[in-house]
Design an enzyme around this catalytic site. Structure first.
Site, PDB file in Angstrom:
ATOM      1  NE  ARG A 179      -5.331   0.809  -0.549  1.00 10.43           N
ATOM      2  CZ  ARG A 179      -6.367   1.547  -0.921  1.00 10.43           C
ATOM      3  NH1 ARG A 179      -6.261   2.341  -1.961  1.00 10.43           N
ATOM      4  NH2 ARG A 179      -7.498   1.501  -0.266  1.00 10.43           N
ATOM      5  N   GLY A 180       0.300   3.499   0.459  1.00 10.77           N
ATOM      6  CA  GLY A 180       1.708   3.401   0.061  1.00 10.77           C
ATOM      7  C   GLY A 180       2.611   3.038   1.227  1.00 10.77           C
TER       8      GLY A 180
END
Length: 394
Positions: A333-334
């Site tokens: 997700r980062g």
């Protein structure tokens, strides 16, 4: 405090960053034959009158300082798929004021007329079940333009108010699914704002986690099940002294902004004077910032339309992922959020190519809240992310 070497200039104000919907939007077999109908002048006049009768909102362009928070909010409006922003800081630093002032800047979107879920007439992912059935039957959808909703989630809200309720009596006597939509239905394709989110009850946190993960809200009551789309930009604010957020929910926020108390005496005086002007005559104060607000609205609308033309080089993508990997960031997700935020920033600057400066501006906000492994640890200020960025990008 991090001093960032990169800034973006917006109408005389510098935004220095230190900064979803999941799923891919596509045109599938649901080709809605839509009839876009413009609101007539009487309805427009009614909307303006209604807006003027509501409680006046402090103008976004009048907020002094807090550039990191303002940039995070603007990038999420430009690209809602960034996934929202968590704003943490001292009390009385304008967190709620900044979020609520976004209302004036939100653009209009196409929605199906009379639909309680703000269904998108063109994208099946954002359609309610009823609208999708109408499309499959070949019905024409009446389309109107509506401003993006901002929905406040009160701390004391019940689960029924958030998720919606099913009228069991009507279901049993008449044999129909009578559903009363909740706040998640209203927030679909809009913004869901939770003030003091770190004080939110655990059962409501679970509801938000479930909706944020799937993009759908499902209500189960007495053997009756109803689902509707619930894709929203999640914005939360809070004071870290009052308690930290659960890591599962913290990871759902695309970006994290830290807000500190202004220490400069001149700036503090200016903020106090501006607030006094607003309290004395809100309409006159808002009128004095009307030109700046309209200019900022145009810039946001322009950036939203330009976003699809922005691209990011493969080499930059590899370096972003290398930073995430070396910082031991869990999941991907980062990486995804950093790529999206950098593209949104480039669109805001009207550039069709993402630069290393864009990445440097947003990467601390995208990663610093993902570094914690122990819930008792405090969120890193972003210094670790900046150090790793320069190590990889140099």
């Amino acid at each position: 405090m991090i001093v960032c070497g990169f800034a973006v200039q917006i109408f005389g104000r510098k935004f220095c960053g230190g900064i979803g919907f999941h799923g891919v939007k596509g045109r599938s077999q649901f080709s809605a034959a839509s009839v876009a109908t413009q609101l007539n002048s009487a309805e427009q006049a009614q909307k303006i009158a209604l807006r003027e009768s509501q409680r006046p909102v402090y103008p976004f362009s009048a907020i002094v300082g807090q550039d990191e928070m303002k940039l995070c909010l603007l990038l999420n409006v430009i690209d809602p798929k960034i996934g929202g922003v968590m704003i943490m800081g001292d009390r009385g630093t304008g967190k709620s004021t900044a979020v609520r002032s976004l209302v004036d800047l939100l653009p209009e979107i196409k929605v199906v007329a009379g639909d309680p879920y703000n269904s998108d007439p063109e994208d099946p992912e954002f359609m309610g079940v009823e609208v999708r059935e109408r499309v499959l039957k070949g019905e024409q959808l009446q389309v109107v333009f509506s401003k993006i909703n901002m929905v406040d989630l009160p701390l004391g809200a019940t689960e029924d108010r958030v998720c919606g309720t099913i009228d069991i009596e009507k279901a049993l006597t008449e044999g129909v699914k009578a559903f009363e939509p909740g706040l998640l239905a209203k927030a679909n394709r809009g913004i869901l704002y939770v003030d003091e989110v770190n004080l939110l009850d655990d059962h409501l946190v679970d509801v938000l986690l479930d909706s944020a993960a799937s993009g759908w809200n499902t209500v189960e009551r007495e053997g009756i099940s109803i689902s509707h789309p619930a894709r929203f930009i999640l914005i939360g604010s809070g004071n870290p002294e009052e308690g930290e957020l659960r890591p599962q929910l913290l990871d759902r926020f695309g970006m994290h902004a830290q807000v500190g108390t202004v220490r400069d005496a001149e700036l503090r005086v200016r903020i106090v004077e501006e607030r006094a002007r607003f309290d004395k005559n809100p309409k006159q104060f808002r009128d004095s910032y009307k030109a700046e607000q309209e200019k900022l609205q145009q810039q946001i609308a322009s950036a939203r339309s330009f976003l699809s033309k922005v691209h990011i080089d493969h080499d930059l993508k590899v370096k972003i992922s290398k930073v995430c990997a070396e910082l031991n960031v869990d999941g991907l997700r980062g990486d995804i959020v950093t790529n999206r935020a950098a593209k949104a920033l480039a669109a805001l600057k009207r550039r069709d190519k993402v630069s290393a400066e864009d990445v440097a501006t947003v990467i601390p906000n995208c990663l610093r809240h993902r570094l914690r492994k122990d819930p008792l640890e405090s969120i890193d200020s972003g210094l670790l992310v900046i150090e790793k960025f320069y190590e990889v990008f140099s």
